[in-house]
Design a protein around this motif. Structure first.
Motif, PDB file in Angstrom:
ATOM      1  N   VAL A 103      46.220  49.220  29.081  1.00 17.95           N
ATOM      2  CA  VAL A 103      46.939  48.214  29.872  1.00 17.95           C
ATOM      3  C   VAL A 103      48.416  48.583  29.979  1.00 17.95           C
ATOM      4  CG1 VAL A 103      47.722  45.818  29.922  1.00 17.95           C
ATOM      5  CG2 VAL A 103      45.340  46.337  29.386  1.00 17.95           C
ATOM      6  N   GLY A 104      48.970  49.143  28.918  1.00 15.99           N
ATOM      7  CA  GLY A 104      50.382  49.520  28.935  1.00 15.99           C
ATOM      8  C   GLY A 104      50.713  50.579  29.969  1.00 15.99           C
ATOM      9  N   VAL A 105      49.715  51.304  30.447  1.00 15.51           N
ATOM     10  CA  VAL A 105      49.923  52.354  31.444  1.00 15.51           C
ATOM     11  C   VAL A 105      49.901  51.784  32.867  1.00 15.51           C
ATOM     12  CG1 VAL A 105      48.977  54.529  32.348  1.00 15.51           C
ATOM     13  CG2 VAL A 105      48.913  54.068  29.895  1.00 15.51           C
ATOM     14  N   ILE A 106      49.280  50.625  33.048  1.00 13.73           N
ATOM     15  CA  ILE A 106      49.174  50.031  34.378  1.00 13.73           C
ATOM     16  C   ILE A 106      50.564  49.737  34.930  1.00 13.73           C
ATOM     17  CG2 ILE A 106      48.325  48.062  35.696  1.00 13.73           C
ATOM     18  CD1 ILE A 106      46.117  49.905  34.765  1.00 13.73           C
ATOM     19  N   ARG A 107      50.866  50.244  36.115  1.00 12.68           N
ATOM     20  CA  ARG A 107      52.208  50.110  36.678  1.00 12.68           C
ATOM     21  C   ARG A 107      52.429  48.771  37.363  1.00 12.68           C
ATOM     22  NH1 ARG A 107      53.544  55.202  40.245  1.00 12.68           N
ATOM     23  NH2 ARG A 107      55.654  54.395  39.956  1.00 12.68           N
ATOM     24  N   ASP A 108      51.361  48.155  37.861  1.00 15.94           N
ATOM     25  CA  ASP A 108      51.509  46.869  38.528  1.00 15.94           C
ATOM     26  C   ASP A 108      51.834  45.786  37.499  1.00 15.94           C
ATOM     27  OD1 ASP A 108      50.187  44.167  39.540  1.00 15.94           O
ATOM     28  OD2 ASP A 108      50.660  45.365  41.303  1.00 15.94           O
ATOM     29  N   GLU A 109      52.997  45.176  37.631  1.00 16.36           N
ATOM     30  CA  GLU A 109      53.472  44.227  36.615  1.00 16.36           C
ATOM     31  C   GLU A 109      52.580  42.999  36.506  1.00 16.36           C
ATOM     32  OE1 GLU A 109      57.553  41.710  35.500  1.00 16.36           O
ATOM     33  OE2 GLU A 109      57.517  43.127  37.178  1.00 16.36           O
ATOM     34  N   ALA A 110      52.147  42.460  37.640  1.00 20.20           N
ATOM     35  CA  ALA A 110      51.320  41.256  37.628  1.00 20.20           C
ATOM     36  C   ALA A 110      49.971  41.518  36.962  1.00 20.20           C
ATOM     37  CB  ALA A 110      51.116  40.735  39.043  1.00 20.20           C
ATOM     38  N   LEU A 111      49.359  42.636  37.299  1.00 22.50           N
ATOM     39  CA  LEU A 111      48.071  42.982  36.692  1.00 22.50           C
ATOM     40  C   LEU A 111      48.239  43.244  35.207  1.00 22.50           C
ATOM     41  CD1 LEU A 111      45.058  43.663  36.910  1.00 22.50           C
ATOM     42  CD2 LEU A 111      45.723  46.020  37.458  1.00 22.50           C
ATOM     43  N   LEU A 148      36.507  37.584  30.440  1.00 22.20           N
ATOM     44  CA  LEU A 148      36.369  39.003  30.778  1.00 22.20           C
ATOM     45  C   LEU A 148      36.036  39.198  32.255  1.00 22.20           C
ATOM     46  CD1 LEU A 148      34.417  40.130  27.605  1.00 22.20           C
ATOM     47  CD2 LEU A 148      36.651  40.994  28.330  1.00 22.20           C
ATOM     48  N   ALA A 149      35.222  38.297  32.806  1.00 24.06           N
ATOM     49  CA  ALA A 149      34.852  38.410  34.219  1.00 24.06           C
ATOM     50  C   ALA A 149      36.091  38.317  35.113  1.00 24.06           C
ATOM     51  CB  ALA A 149      33.851  37.320  34.592  1.00 24.06           C
ATOM     52  N   HIS A 150      37.014  37.448  34.744  1.00 26.99           N
ATOM     53  CA  HIS A 150      38.237  37.323  35.543  1.00 26.99           C
ATOM     54  C   HIS A 150      39.090  38.590  35.425  1.00 26.99           C
ATOM     55  CE1 HIS A 150      41.707  35.689  37.527  1.00 26.99           C
ATOM     56  NE2 HIS A 150      42.457  35.866  36.447  1.00 26.99           N
ATOM     57  N   ALA A 151      39.179  39.153  34.234  1.00 23.38           N
ATOM     58  CA  ALA A 151      39.957  40.384  34.059  1.00 23.38           C
ATOM     59  C   ALA A 151      39.380  41.516  34.904  1.00 23.38           C
ATOM     60  CB  ALA A 151      39.970  40.783  32.586  1.00 23.38           C
ATOM     61  N   VAL A 152      38.063  41.628  34.913  1.00 21.95           N
ATOM     62  CA  VAL A 152      37.406  42.662  35.723  1.00 21.95           C
ATOM     63  C   VAL A 152      37.683  42.426  37.206  1.00 21.95           C
ATOM     64  CG1 VAL A 152      35.171  43.593  36.441  1.00 21.95           C
ATOM     65  CG2 VAL A 152      35.606  43.126  34.020  1.00 21.95           C
ATOM     66  N   ALA A 153      37.639  41.158  37.623  1.00 18.54           N
ATOM     67  CA  ALA A 153      37.906  40.825  39.024  1.00 18.54           C
ATOM     68  C   ALA A 153      39.340  41.187  39.405  1.00 18.54           C
ATOM     69  CB  ALA A 153      37.653  39.343  39.264  1.00 18.54           C
ATOM     70  N   ARG A 160      41.530  47.534  45.194  1.00 15.26           N
ATOM     71  CA  ARG A 160      41.328  47.350  46.639  1.00 15.26           C
ATOM     72  C   ARG A 160      42.619  46.944  47.353  1.00 15.26           C
ATOM     73  NH1 ARG A 160      37.030  44.528  44.349  1.00 15.26           N
ATOM     74  NH2 ARG A 160      38.082  42.546  44.794  1.00 15.26           N
ATOM     75  N   GLU A 161      43.717  46.822  46.560  1.00 14.72           N
ATOM     76  CA  GLU A 161      45.009  46.394  47.096  1.00 14.72           C
ATOM     77  C   GLU A 161      44.909  45.011  47.729  1.00 14.72           C
ATOM     78  OE1 GLU A 161      46.701  49.391  49.575  1.00 14.72           O
ATOM     79  OE2 GLU A 161      46.739  50.906  47.990  1.00 14.72           O
ATOM     80  N   GLU A 162      44.193  44.127  47.056  1.00 12.39           N
ATOM     81  CA  GLU A 162      44.035  42.746  47.479  1.00 12.39           C
ATOM     82  C   GLU A 162      44.812  41.832  46.524  1.00 12.39           C
ATOM     83  OE1 GLU A 162      39.482  43.296  49.241  1.00 12.39           O
ATOM     84  OE2 GLU A 162      39.871  41.964  47.543  1.00 12.39           O
ATOM     85  N   PRO A 163      45.094  40.585  46.936  1.00 15.19           N
ATOM     86  CA  PRO A 163      45.804  39.657  46.052  1.00 15.19           C
ATOM     87  C   PRO A 163      45.016  39.379  44.778  1.00 15.19           C
ATOM     88  CG  PRO A 163      45.800  38.857  48.318  1.00 15.19           C
ATOM     89  CD  PRO A 163      44.854  40.009  48.278  1.00 15.19           C
ATOM     90  N   MET A 164      45.726  39.012  43.728  1.00 13.10           N
ATOM     91  CA  MET A 164      45.094  38.671  42.456  1.00 13.10           C
ATOM     92  C   MET A 164      44.203  37.440  42.644  1.00 13.10           C
ATOM     93  SD  MET A 164      45.613  39.986  39.253  1.00 13.10           S
ATOM     94  CE  MET A 164      47.362  40.291  39.046  1.00 13.10           C
ATOM     95  N   PRO A 165      42.957  37.483  42.201  1.00 12.22           N
ATOM     96  CA  PRO A 165      42.077  36.328  42.363  1.00 12.22           C
ATOM     97  C   PRO A 165      42.503  35.160  41.478  1.00 12.22           C
ATOM     98  CG  PRO A 165      41.019  37.977  40.994  1.00 12.22           C
ATOM     99  CD  PRO A 165      42.286  38.603  41.526  1.00 12.22           C
ATOM    100  N   GLU A 166      42.126  33.964  41.884  1.00 14.94           N
ATOM    101  CA  GLU A 166      42.414  32.782  41.081  1.00 14.94           C
ATOM    102  C   GLU A 166      41.547  32.806  39.819  1.00 14.94           C
ATOM    103  OE1 GLU A 166      44.656  30.353  41.466  1.00 14.94           O
ATOM    104  OE2 GLU A 166      45.461  31.493  43.162  1.00 14.94           O
ATOM    105  N   PRO A 167      42.087  32.360  38.685  1.00 13.23           N
ATOM    106  CA  PRO A 167      41.284  32.324  37.449  1.00 13.23           C
ATOM    107  C   PRO A 167      40.070  31.406  37.595  1.00 13.23           C
ATOM    108  CG  PRO A 167      43.623  32.069  36.971  1.00 13.23           C
ATOM    109  CD  PRO A 167      43.484  31.947  38.454  1.00 13.23           C
ATOM    110  N   ASN A 168      38.972  31.782  36.970  1.00 13.44           N
ATOM    111  CA  ASN A 168      37.805  30.905  36.951  1.00 13.44           C
ATOM    112  C   ASN A 168      38.022  29.791  35.924  1.00 13.44           C
ATOM    113  OD1 ASN A 168      37.185  32.048  34.382  1.00 13.44           O
ATOM    114  ND2 ASN A 168      36.104  33.727  35.384  1.00 13.44           N
ATOM    115  N   ASP A 169      37.074  28.868  35.848  1.00 12.84           N
ATOM    116  CA  ASP A 169      37.234  27.712  34.962  1.00 12.84           C
ATOM    117  C   ASP A 169      37.381  28.125  33.500  1.00 12.84           C
ATOM    118  OD1 ASP A 169      37.102  26.029  37.111  1.00 12.84           O
ATOM    119  OD2 ASP A 169      34.990  25.509  36.848  1.00 12.84           O
ATOM    120  N   ALA A 170      36.579  29.087  33.077  1.00 14.27           N
ATOM    121  CA  ALA A 170      36.619  29.521  31.680  1.00 14.27           C
ATOM    122  C   ALA A 170      37.991  30.106  31.344  1.00 14.27           C
ATOM    123  CB  ALA A 170      35.524  30.546  31.412  1.00 14.27           C
TER     124      ALA A 170
END
Length: 208
Positions: A103-111, A148-153, A160-170
């Motif tokens: 995760v520390g290598v990921i350049r996208d700050e939001a992700l 975990l499902a939300h993290a994978v999403a 895909r260079e798409e917006p960050m998805p909304e968190p699920n209920d869990a």
């Protein structure tokens, strides 16, 4: 004016040399930048591959997350429960450790922030997510799988260079639970500190 010819030739040679150097320098800079970009992209690919492998293992691991301690356990049963929980927790740490490095290598700050938050939620599985389990109404495995499902999403959307998805209920409930637990711990720590200050004041007053 023949004397100008050598001068003109010299100036021309100097200008030509300067342009040649400038062009070579630009080419070298671009080559270095291209090499740097290639290294960064390679690191990103490695990080995503590591996360994909780790998330897959975590999804399998959380299926067997220990439940809450049952009442009425004798000493032997209680010891066995504690040992199983500690073993499961250690295996969880072994899985999340390489994920934190990736995760520390990921350049996208939001992700990067969202994935660090995911790992914090997993670390707080035992008591930090207590409110997300809703008093046992939800299974711990269901909540952790949702996290975990939300993290994978999120990783998929980023690729895909798409917006960050909304968190699920869990995921949303897990975040809220962890924040509430932290607030409770801070309030408890403040109350204990105030109590100790009052005790010291009373003790000092008694000796005066």
């Amino acid at each position: 004016m023949d004397w100008l010819s050598p001068v003109s030739g010299l100036v021309g040679a100097l200008v030509g040399a300067g342009l040649s150097y400038f062009g070579t320098h630009r080419a070298q800079v671009k080559a270095l930048e291209d090499a740097r970009q290639a290294r960064l992209e390679a690191k990103q690919d490695t990080a995503v591959a590591t996360l994909a492998d780790t998330f897959g293992k975590l999804q399998r691991h959380v299926r067997d997350v220990p439940g809450a301690r049952e009442r009425g356990l004798d000493a032997e049963e209680s010891a066995a429960f504690t040992a199983a929980r500690e073993t499961w927790d250690q295996e969880l740490e072994d899985l999340t450790a390489p994920a934190r490095v990736a995760v520390g290598v990921i350049r996208d700050e939001a992700l990067r922030a969202r994935l660090y938050q995911t790992l914090d939620l997993l670390d707080g599985w035992q008591s930090g997510l207590e409110y997300a389990y809703r008093g046992g109404a939800r299974s711990r495995a269901w909540v952790l799988r949702g996290v975990l499902a939300h993290a994978v999403a999120c990783v998929g959307a980023w690729q895909r260079e798409e917006p960050m998805p909304e968190p699920n209920d869990a995921y949303s409930d897990a975040v809220e639970s962890l924040e509430l637990k932290r607030e409770e711990h801070e309030a408890t720590a403040q109350a204990e500190a105030e109590y100790r200050r009052e005790q010291r004041a009373q003790t000092q007053g008694g000796h005066s």
